[in-house]
Design an enzyme around this catalytic site. Structure first.
Site, PDB file in Angstrom:
ATOM      1  N   GLY A  56      42.555  21.591  36.868  1.00 36.10           N
ATOM      2  CA  GLY A  56      42.212  20.393  37.643  1.00 36.10           C
ATOM      3  C   GLY A  56      40.761  20.282  38.052  1.00 36.10           C
ATOM      4  CB  SER A  57      39.199  17.806  40.327  1.00 32.16           C
ATOM      5  OG  SER A  57      37.972  17.684  41.011  1.00 32.16           O
TER       6      SER A  57
END
Lengths: 134, 401
Positions: A56-57
């Protein structure tokens, strides 16, 4: 009681209860203000957070920092394999982080088990519910 | 085993201050976990994750903390867009920003300014005078956090950067170092897999191709993508952004565009299925008349503004929003492009973007796959449709598609 050698990335000593997640994106899946996993509400505060893989980010690093900022940090994070998002977060938040947890040990652990880990990465599984069944 | 220079050791040991030691610790830990043999000096850093809407209280507090420890940038460093246009904080009726958001954003900007960042507020550092002034050349190592800019740097400019992400790019800016690994290593930039697409391309098609690559491309090396014609500059920029949104590819190789250290030897070829691309494109098309046509994710170039100005002759029938950097805005202001477009009803926002801001309820049409990808996850966005620029222009003119 089982002993396993882990690779310390951010060193520290910790003893506590296991909370286990297979895949985790800190951004979007962890609420730092409440100290819980968004999906199921499990608490990570003061736990030993065991993660299979993270994704993810990169804002995830700030979420880990946020756990510390709001007083909801886990006592340690243990991973099968770490990656830059979690390493960055753990360093800036000062949360002990270890990697190289063997897959079979990951599979054996479950929520509520008691583990201890030290500066050198020695992991001791003090109480594991699945261990008794064997 | 990671080897540090004497200077790097001193940074790590705190001899150069606590702020730099914290930053160095992060770089070193990441380098060790990736088995990097050494650190890589960089010439420029670009930091993402500076919008209050993205990083919130925790991120703002961290930036303030590291700034108060005395951390300062040791190489020229720029930053990504923020949550609103500082010169039109009301967002011209499109954004919806409250006081708490603005206060948080101001704290972030203050901390970044204190650390010596140049507040470019754009995801396209490569369109700024600040970057031009550094005279970077092909093969130079940089540390960029913004994924769309990372892919553009590697694919178009021949600058070397890994997909650092915001926090790591920040540490790289402070230390002037990153880990020597991944795309900083010449050999890792040479593709071994080629993808062929023999139908016409535009940025929407390339967006869908990025989805295909995110799913299919397994090699650690960049994919080589061969298309029937060479895509235009803004189409490549949209493709780079799409690669970073649909997956985590940090570089593609486009024949005639991408500089490479040596000729590739391709061991695997794949033809991209046209029928699949066409069906995905029709899935992504707008189904309702949009409230706004959104162009500028990543921020628009001057050339693209000139194209848009030529395509739109009269007052637009559907509102058009363009987001861009202050640099490109100033240049377009000087040549009269801004005035011309504004007179036709085009709205500009500088230094921000719909993805990282807060908007009122909107149905959006865009030529940006990245904007489609992120906006479709936001609660205030009713619909996002994807269309290439020429079709968006027809939509703006009020033509039925």
């Amino acid at each position: 009681m089982i002993k396993v050698k882990l690779k310390p990335i951010v060193g520290g000593n910790a003893t506590g209860e296991v909370v286990k997640v297979e895949r985790l994106s800190f951004y979007g899946e962890v609420d730092p203000e409440k100290g819980i996993l968004v999906a199921d509400g499990r608490e990570v505060k003061d736990k030993i957070l065991i993660i299979g893989m993270s994704r993810g980010s990169t804002v995830g690093s700030y979420i880990i920092y946020g756990l510390k900022y709001y007083g909801n940090a886990p006592k340690a994070i243990i991973m099968i394999k770490s990656e830059p998002i979690v390493i960055t977060g753990a360093v800036i938040a000062g949360i002990p982080l270890y990697e190289a947890l063997p897959r079979e040990v990951f599979d054996m652990l479950s929520d509520g088990d008691e583990v201890e880990v030290d500066e050198q990465g020695n992991l001791i599984i003090k109480k594991a519910s699945r261990l008794k069944e064997r | 085993m990671l080897q540090l220079t004497k200077e790097e050791e001193e940074m790590l040991n705190g001899k150069r201050g606590e702020g730099i030691a914290r930053a160095m610790e992060v770089i070193v830990k990441v380098a060790e976990s990736l088995d990097a043999p050494r650190l890589q000096p960089i010439r420029h850093a670009h930091v993402s994750g500076v919008s209050y809407g993205t990083i919130g209280e925790a991120g703002a507090s961290f930036l303030e903390e590291i700034a108060s420890l005395g951390a300062r940038v040791s190489v020229p460093a720029s930053v990504n867009p923020i949550g609103y246009d500082p010169e039109s904080p009301n967002g011209k009726g499109i954004l919806k920003i409250d006081r708490k958001f603005m206060e948080g954003q101001r704290r972030i900007l203050k901390a970044l300014g204190r650390m010596g960042f140049t507040l470019t507020l754009t995801c396209t550092p490569y369109y700024t005078d600040f970057l031009y002034s550094l005279n970077l050349s092909q093969g130079d190592s940089v540390a960029w956090g913004e994924s769309s800019a990372v892919a553009y740097a590697n694919t178009v400019l021949g600058l070397k950067t890994n997909r650092e992400g915001g926090p790591l790019a920040l540490m790289a800016a402070i230390t002037g170092r990153t880990y020597y690994s991944g795309l900083h290593v010449d050999e890792n930039r040479i593709p071994d897999t080629e993808y062929v697409y023999n139908e016409p391309v535009d940025e929407a098609v390339l967006g869908v191709i990025s989805e295909y690559l995110a799913e299919k491309h397994e090699s650690e090396r960049p994919p080589l993508v061969r298309t029937r014609r060479r895509p235009r500059e803004y189409e490549v920029r949209e493709f780079a952004a799409a690669l970073g949104a649909a997956g985590s590819i940090a570089m593609a190789v486009l024949p005639g565009i991408t500089p490479l250290p040596r000729r590739p030897s391709i061991s695997h070829r794949d033809e991209i299925d046209h029928a699949w691309v066409k069906s995905r494109l029709s899935d992504l098309k707008p189904t309702v008349r949009p409230d706004v046509i959104f162009i500028g994710c990543p921020h628009t170039s001057y050339e693209e503004l000139a194209i848009i100005n030529k395509e739109i002759q009269d007052k637009v029938k559907v509102p058009v929003l363009i987001t861009l950097s202050r640099d490109v805005y100033i240049k377009a202001k000087e040549t009269g492009l801004i005035e011309s477009l504004e007179s036709k009803g085009v709205t500009f926002l500088r230094g921000t973007c719909l993805i990282i801001s807060k908007t009122r309820e909107l149905a959006v049409a865009t030529n940006s796959y990245k904007a489609y990808f992120y906006l479709s996850k936001k609660s205030n966005i009713k619909e996002v449709g994807l269309q290439p620029l020429p079709l968006l222009m027809r939509m703006a003119r009020g033509e039925e598609l």
